[in-house]
Scaffold this motif. Sequence first.
Motif, PDB file in Angstrom:
ATOM      1  N   ALA A  54       0.894  -1.285  -0.144  1.00 54.40           N
ATOM      2  CA  ALA A  54       0.033   0.019   0.079  1.00 54.40           C
ATOM      3  C   ALA A  54       0.805   1.290   0.080  1.00 54.40           C
ATOM      4  CB  ALA A  54      -0.876  -0.075   1.357  1.00 54.40           C
ATOM      5  N   ARG A  55       1.991   1.272   0.855  1.00 53.00           N
ATOM      6  CA  ARG A  55       2.827   2.240   0.962  1.00 53.00           C
ATOM      7  C   ARG A  55       3.449   2.867  -0.616  1.00 53.00           C
ATOM      8  NH1 ARG A  55       6.841   3.300   5.986  1.00 53.00           N
ATOM      9  NH2 ARG A  55       4.852   3.886   6.615  1.00 53.00           N
ATOM     10  N   SER A  56       4.020   1.622  -1.304  1.00 53.43           N
ATOM     11  CA  SER A  56       4.241   1.619  -2.427  1.00 53.43           C
ATOM     12  C   SER A  56       3.544   2.239  -3.525  1.00 53.43           C
ATOM     13  CB  SER A  56       5.021   0.285  -2.955  1.00 53.43           C
ATOM     14  OG  SER A  56       5.517   0.678  -4.218  1.00 53.43           O
ATOM     15  N   GLU A  57       2.361   1.678  -3.300  1.00 59.49           N
ATOM     16  CA  GLU A  57       1.165   2.341  -4.450  1.00 59.49           C
ATOM     17  C   GLU A  57       0.798   3.705  -4.150  1.00 59.49           C
ATOM     18  OE1 GLU A  57      -2.368  -0.168  -4.646  1.00 59.49           O
ATOM     19  OE2 GLU A  57      -1.222  -2.113  -4.480  1.00 59.49           O
ATOM     20  N   LEU A  58       0.871   3.950  -2.751  1.00 58.00           N
ATOM     21  CA  LEU A  58       0.754   5.514  -2.450  1.00 58.00           C
ATOM     22  C   LEU A  58       1.704   6.343  -2.963  1.00 58.00           C
ATOM     23  CD1 LEU A  58      -1.303   7.495  -0.590  1.00 58.00           C
ATOM     24  CD2 LEU A  58       0.389   6.779   1.155  1.00 58.00           C
ATOM     25  N   LEU A  59       2.859   6.105  -2.688  1.00 57.17           N
ATOM     26  CA  LEU A  59       3.942   6.697  -3.232  1.00 57.17           C
ATOM     27  C   LEU A  59       3.813   7.152  -4.802  1.00 57.17           C
ATOM     28  CD1 LEU A  59       7.433   5.574  -1.550  1.00 57.17           C
ATOM     29  CD2 LEU A  59       6.619   8.085  -1.974  1.00 57.17           C
TER      30      LEU A  59
END
Length: 883
Positions: A54-59
């Motif tokens: 999720a963090r990677s997608e958010l970035l």
Amino acid sequence: MTQEQEYSAMRNNINMLGHFLGETISEAQGSDILELIENIRVLSRNSRSGDDKARSELLSLLSNISTENIIPVARAFNQFLNLTNVAEQYQTISRHHQDKTAQERSIQSLFKRLKEQNVPREQIVQTIEKLLVELVLTAHPTEVTRRSLVHKQVEINKCLSKLEHSDLTAIERHTIERRLLQLIAQAWHTNEIRTQRPTPFEEAKWGFAMIENSLWEAVPTFLRQLNDHAVEHFGYELPLDLTPVRFSSWMGGDRDGNPFVTAKVTAQVLQLARWKAADLFLSDIQNLVDELSITDCTAQFREKYGERSEPYRHVMKGLRTKLKNTLDYYDDLLADRLPKHTKEEIITQDEDLWEPLYDSYQSLTACGMRIIANGLLLDTLRRIRCFGVAFSRLDIRQESTRHSDAIAEITRYIGLGDYSSWTEDDKQAFLIRELNSRRPLVPRDWVPSAETQEILDTCRVIAKQPEGTFSCYIISMARTASDVLAVHLLLKEAGVPYHLPVVPLFETLDDLDASEEVMTQLFNVGWYRGVINNKQMVMIGYSDSAKDAGMMAASWAQYRGQENLVKLCEKLGIELTLFHGRGGTVGRGGAPAHAALLSQPPRSLKNGLRVTEQGEMIRFKLGLPAVAVETLDLYASAILEANLLPPPEPKASWRTVMDELSRSSCDIYRNVVRGDKDFVPYFRSATPEQELSKLPLGSRPAKRNPNGGVESLRAIPWIFAWMQNRLMLPAWLGAGASLRQVMKNAEAKATIEEMCHAWPFFNTRIGMLEMVFSKTDLWLSEHYDQRLVKKELWYLGQSLREQLAEDIKTVLALSGKGQQLMSDLPWIAESIALRNVYTDPLNLLQVELLSRLRQNPEKPNQDVEQALMITIAGIAAGMRNTG
């Protein structure tokens, strides 16, 4: 209601407000934008929960966001945070709120403990009668929320209060929810960023609105509660003229580094204040005209005010006429017109209002109508004592060298040489001679420089006002006794006919350490001792001392400075009032009010508390009447407790360890901030410091010297910039590392552990560090570095984050809380966790926007600039105590 139920109630309110915001966004921007925003929110929540995907997608999502979407996305999360703050602020005053910590700190709880501990009633009564809470409202530029939005947020609070009633019909509930939706839509369609920097006059209007909308109601409510508790526990009623609460302001008076605050502006602000006071008292008097239709009065009252069938109403109508004249008078002055009324036809002194109302109170009471006298009439009497016809007293503040430059210009003109090149002894001798002289020093036909003329004009404005309009004249960066005497001479030359307290502000580490010597020199001057009437106020600076030496060294210097001044004044029989220049953040002396006051040196609060309330903290602590009552209760309770159940004197071993911690932390802090050649370029690239100057927050420039470096940067933007990238460096750098260094010695480690448990001063510092750490974020800070900082400077950010991680472990080990920050304050921990979900996307978006703007600084995209300003405002709202 259990704490979990309270969290649930707050979350439900946040969800409801968020849902209404979603409806507004969908209607205004379309469902696609709402879907994008909701996707970001869900990814942010999952990222916070440890989901790396999720963090990677958010970035990825925020790094590639299109220019047309950046403003609505930034605005959405900014509004989410504002609404979260509204719901959280409301929860603290909800009828179901059961904050045990707040209850334990209340005056009611303190009075119970005093009875249980058999503290003598006479001692308690004397302490209550000396109680003084003086809050000084300042316009420091950290209040990012516009007044038009603040008003809508207050209305949202009112709606939440109505929804709390369990007996609402379906139609009533629908009506309230519809009103909420309207308010949120109005906020969405209002530009949250000012298009222009506010003027000092507009800042004063903001401060006056805070008094009108909240404090006007809160003060008599608080005093009624204080009186009820005193009667219940000690059978003691507050005297009618007791003034335990007072307000002053820097808005329109603080000219330190602000060229826009002129003598003319100060005069206009004073006129506006009197107009506003007349307006509010007129409303009170009109209500008294309606209420006091009573015919009975004492013979003395009838003899003084005439034979009337409705004697009180007759008196109130006379006051009503005078107050209407007063409004007209100041209307004319503000419009630069010749007033149509004379000074004899208006209200100019507090006694003009106080005397007839006090006489009415006495007569009603004597005639068996105490219940009527103790209604609105008593509230109005208490408002007169607290606010007065000047509305709030004004402080003047100016930097010390401006006064010495003015006097040097005078001495050069009249042929005495250059004052600025004289020794301190020679300066003092000259100033004392002139203060004792009956002839004027300044020639009548002399035309000074614009800077000196402004200083002289300010002193003349003071001279034209009645005594009591101004609280004091503060000298920032005061270093010597001559700094104080110089201001007294300038006031004398302007013809000020009364004694105005001149207050040295000791700010840097060296100045705090030298404060006792400076005040000793002053008290040894016969002329000075003669005019101060054995009363002295000294201001302690928190912002610049922390910026100069770091939090740990600064706080110990502040403590020692206060302690030395208390002992000096006790020895000489001088009543000392310490004025605390605190801000909201730890880097500027901020801490929970109750804990901060109980951690002061013993006897330092015996003449009351004077403290600045700054920027956005005014709104959070005083913005709603119920919140303001709670804040005043907290302050009063802490002052009474500090005086009746004083904290312990620090042991010799504690002082030794604090001296060592102070030296060590100061060295560590300065080695980074001053010693690393890469620090300034790293700071300027890793934070939005350069872009902050474009945000039209307060009227004051961000730097004292526009061409200077970090050393010339004001303490507020210095802290504000580090708050934005979530490293919060000024609030912790040096503190944890010094603890680790000193605790290598087993004996010192045992002493520090003892200090943690037995010394409020030290315990509060550790608690403040813990709160700061809970708002830092290592990953976000690293992300700023990777996108915005040159690779060769990454080492500095990496080193600081490693130190921060170690500091967090050190503080957790010391406080015995295992792995969880703020575990003993779950309400605050919950609040931070709630806001992080909305703050994280703003941080990531800010990094992207800074990157885009810095790639093409010559041709900035207006939408990108606007969105950046919104992220700055949003992160400030998310972090709360920002400056």
